[in-house]
Write a protein that holds these residues in place. Structure first.
Motif, PDB file in Angstrom:
ATOM      1  N   UNK A 140       0.836 -12.283  32.071  1.00 36.43           N
ATOM      2  CA  UNK A 140       1.897 -11.948  31.113  1.00 36.43           C
ATOM      3  C   UNK A 140       3.252 -12.282  31.745  1.00 36.43           C
ATOM      4  N   UNK A 141       4.349 -12.420  30.979  1.00 37.23           N
ATOM      5  CA  UNK A 141       4.368 -12.360  29.507  1.00 37.23           C
ATOM      6  C   UNK A 141       3.646 -13.536  28.851  1.00 37.23           C
ATOM      7  N   UNK A 142       3.169 -13.243  27.649  1.00 39.61           N
ATOM      8  CA  UNK A 142       2.437 -14.246  26.886  1.00 39.61           C
ATOM      9  C   UNK A 142       2.715 -13.997  25.402  1.00 39.61           C
ATOM     10  N   UNK A 143       2.601 -15.051  24.606  1.00 42.86           N
ATOM     11  CA  UNK A 143       3.032 -14.929  23.203  1.00 42.86           C
ATOM     12  C   UNK A 143       1.827 -15.037  22.275  1.00 42.86           C
ATOM     13  N   UNK A 144       1.738 -14.100  21.323  1.00 45.70           N
ATOM     14  CA  UNK A 144       0.657 -14.100  20.328  1.00 45.70           C
ATOM     15  C   UNK A 144       1.266 -14.403  18.968  1.00 45.70           C
ATOM     16  N   UNK A 145       0.701 -15.408  18.290  1.00 49.94           N
ATOM     17  CA  UNK A 145       1.260 -15.807  16.993  1.00 49.94           C
ATOM     18  C   UNK A 145       0.185 -15.853  15.909  1.00 49.94           C
ATOM     19  N   UNK A 146       0.497 -15.270  14.769  1.00 51.03           N
ATOM     20  CA  UNK A 146      -0.390 -15.379  13.610  1.00 51.03           C
ATOM     21  C   UNK A 146      -0.324 -16.800  13.081  1.00 51.03           C
ATOM     22  N   UNK A 147      -1.453 -17.311  12.615  1.00 50.37           N
ATOM     23  CA  UNK A 147      -1.465 -18.631  12.010  1.00 50.37           C
ATOM     24  C   UNK A 147      -1.382 -18.473  10.500  1.00 50.37           C
ATOM     25  N   UNK A 148      -0.175 -18.458   9.985  1.00 51.93           N
ATOM     26  CA  UNK A 148      -0.002 -18.294   8.534  1.00 51.93           C
ATOM     27  C   UNK A 148       1.330 -17.643   8.287  1.00 51.93           C
ATOM     28  N   UNK A 156       4.282 -11.776  18.494  1.00 47.59           N
ATOM     29  CA  UNK A 156       4.529 -10.753  19.510  1.00 47.59           C
ATOM     30  C   UNK A 156       4.744 -11.440  20.846  1.00 47.59           C
ATOM     31  N   UNK A 157       5.893 -11.189  21.451  1.00 51.81           N
ATOM     32  CA  UNK A 157       6.119 -11.649  22.815  1.00 51.81           C
ATOM     33  C   UNK A 157       5.670 -10.479  23.690  1.00 51.81           C
ATOM     34  N   UNK A 158       4.461 -10.595  24.254  1.00 51.69           N
ATOM     35  CA  UNK A 158       3.852  -9.460  24.948  1.00 51.69           C
ATOM     36  C   UNK A 158       4.216  -9.486  26.421  1.00 51.69           C
ATOM     37  N   UNK A 159       4.695  -8.333  26.927  1.00 54.49           N
ATOM     38  CA  UNK A 159       5.051  -8.303  28.354  1.00 54.49           C
ATOM     39  C   UNK A 159       3.855  -7.911  29.217  1.00 54.49           C
ATOM     40  N   UNK A 160       2.779  -7.429  28.588  1.00 56.25           N
ATOM     41  CA  UNK A 160       1.548  -7.165  29.344  1.00 56.25           C
ATOM     42  C   UNK A 160       0.366  -7.765  28.581  1.00 56.25           C
ATOM     43  N   UNK A 161      -0.743  -7.978  29.268  1.00 54.56           N
ATOM     44  CA  UNK A 161      -1.915  -8.521  28.574  1.00 54.56           C
ATOM     45  C   UNK A 161      -2.471  -7.480  27.590  1.00 54.56           C
ATOM     46  N   UNK A 162      -2.314  -6.189  27.900  1.00 53.67           N
ATOM     47  CA  UNK A 162      -2.779  -5.132  26.974  1.00 53.67           C
ATOM     48  C   UNK A 162      -2.023  -5.229  25.650  1.00 53.67           C
ATOM     49  N   UNK A 163      -0.718  -5.425  25.759  1.00 49.58           N
ATOM     50  CA  UNK A 163       0.090  -5.546  24.547  1.00 49.58           C
ATOM     51  C   UNK A 163      -0.350  -6.767  23.735  1.00 49.58           C
TER      52      UNK A 163
END
Ligand SMILES: Nc1ncnc2c1ncn2[C@@H]1O[C@H](COP(=O)(O)OP(=O)(O)O)[C@@H](O)[C@H]1O
Ligand SMILES: [Mg+2]
Length: 428
Positions: A140-148, A156-163
């Motif tokens: 992390x940090x890592x970014x999660x993006x919805x496709x749509x 979500x720009x996640x600062x932890x892998x849990x997030x």
């Protein structure tokens, strides 16, 4: 010339206002428009929804409308342009296939990867388990993006892998069928909107918007709490790179997919600490509130540009001319936005603000018949956008906020730091 404009936000009011500066524009019809467009001369709101394509065709035919301009992404993603084109109607806005560049982040990512356009590396997943296992092996940090399309709530720009894992669960539980897990980039964000007719592409002035709700860029993401243009971080040399490394190859990749893209290609960019532009996302339409900062600076008649895009003769157009100086746009929102907020509050002071020479663009407003003439009330989360021009940022900022002081409605909320600090601020 008559125009039909689809949408009801501050962006649409700004487009209508700019078009009406030209004597050539005889009438504009808005679907559905807002309290601001309702009050303009030569402009009329139509009681249609933005997905009533058949209803729009009837109006276009009866009223002899020469151009349809589409503001928001949703009707584009639903295929409004494809439908109107089958009826031989000229449209500013890409087809459904072209709109995928915004509506599907995985489609856009694969286009960028194939065309070697600089962007964050990413992987696409169809189920939560595999996506979470992948994230567990990342740093992390890592970014999660919805496709749509997610109305600004899919990233979500996640600062932890849990997030990041919680965000993955949330998206799949909320019916998204794919997610992207993306490399985290640092730097300064900037919006570069360009007009294209599918063959030629012309960038507009670069802008920066303030996405977070709170001053100093804290709090939740919103549709945008303000913007300014031009953004000095995009020097002429950087703009040239953005054209060569991003816009030109993107247009070529679209053409290679047989997509005839006519409208706005909006690049949301990260300028890395090394000074390289990388694409965070593309949008298929004008930005809101960037448009409210950009259009007041535009000298060239807007209809010349929009029509040239729709008719695929942008190359013939002379270079776009801009007013000198800068624009600062402050969004006035209802307390509680972007979650829940109240509507129907009386708005006062707009005329006083306008007398100071600023533009007051309406977003969520409604003009209601009352006992003593029409009353303007709030009708959305983002209510108004006040744009001031100035010779420099200090002037434009001071002028915008002096005008904001004139305006009142119950629960009015705005950031006081638009154009002076925060996102993308560099010494001037
Ligand atoms: N790869 C990335 N690295 C860092 N921040 C990112 C990245 N991708 C997106 N963001 C942040 O998240 C915000 C929203 O992402 P974006 O892709 O623009 O989606 P949307 O506008 O559809 O919500 C961006 O404005 C940016 O602040
Ligand atoms: Mg974005």
């Amino acid at each position: 010339m008559k125009v039909l404009l689809v949408g009801n936000g501050g962006r649409e009011h700004a487009i209508v206002w700019k078009l009406l500066q030209s004597k050539r524009i005889r009438q504009i019809m808005c679907v559905p428009g807002n309290g601001g467009t309702a009050a303009l001369e030569r402009c009329q709101n139509l009681p249609l929804t933005i997905d009533d394509f058949q209803g729009m065709v009837r109006f276009v035919e009866v009223h002899n409308i020469s151009l349809v301009v589409v503001g928001p992404e949703l009707p584009l993603a639903l295929g409004i342009t494809d439908y109107l084109k089958t009826q031989e109607i000229k449209v500013f806005g890409p087809t459904k296939e072209g709109a995928q560049i915004e509506a599907s982040k995985s489609w856009a990512k694969s286009l960028m990867q194939q065309a070697k356009i600089p962007t964050a590396s990413a992987a696409v997943f169809q189920d939560a388990k595999t996506a979470k296992a992948y994230v567990a092996a990342q740093v992390a940090p890592i970014v999660v993006k919805a496709d749509g399309l997610a109305a600004g709530k899919g990233v979500t720009v996640a600062s932890t892998t849990e997030e990041a894992q919680a965000a993955i669960d949330y998206l799949f539980e909320n019916k998204f069928r794919q997610v992207l897990i993306e490399e985290y980039l640092t730097g300064q964000e900037v919006s570069v909107l360009a007009l294209t007719d599918g063959l030629t592409i012309r960038p507009l002035l670069p802008a920066q918007d303030y996405k977070r709700l709170g001053e100093g860029d804290i709090g939740v993401n919103t549709g945008g709490m303000g913007a300014y243009a031009p953004a000095p971080i995009v020097t002429p040399a950087l703009m040239k790179r953005i054209e060569q490394e991003i816009f030109t190859p993107t247009l070529a990749a679209l053409r290679q997919r047989r997509i005839d893209y006519r409208g706005v290609l909006y690049a949301g960019l990260m300028i890395t600490p090394a000074g390289d532009p990388k694409v965070l996302e593309f949008n298929c339409r004008f930005g809101d509130p960037e448009t409210q900062a950009i259009l007041p600076l535009l000298e060239t008649p807007l209809e010349d540009l929009l029509l040239a895009c729709a008719e695929q003769r942008l190359a013939e157009q002379p270079p776009i001319v801009w007013k000198p100086g800068v624009a600062v746009c402050v969004v006035l929102a209802a307390t509680g936005y972007p979650e829940s907020y109240q509507k129907g509050k009386l708005i006062t002071g707009i005329e006083k603000a306008e007398a100071m020479g600023v533009n007051v663009f309406h977003a969520g407003t409604r003009l209601k018949p009352g006992l003593s003439g029409h009353q303007l009330t709030t009708d959305g989360g983002r209510v108004l956008a006040v744009t001031a021009l100035g010779e420099n940022f200090q002037q434009a900022h001071a002028q915008a906020y002096a005008a904001v002081e004139c305006i009142e409605f119950e629960g009015m909320y705005y950031r006081r730091d638009i154009g002076v600090a925060g996102v993308g601020w560099v010494e001037r």
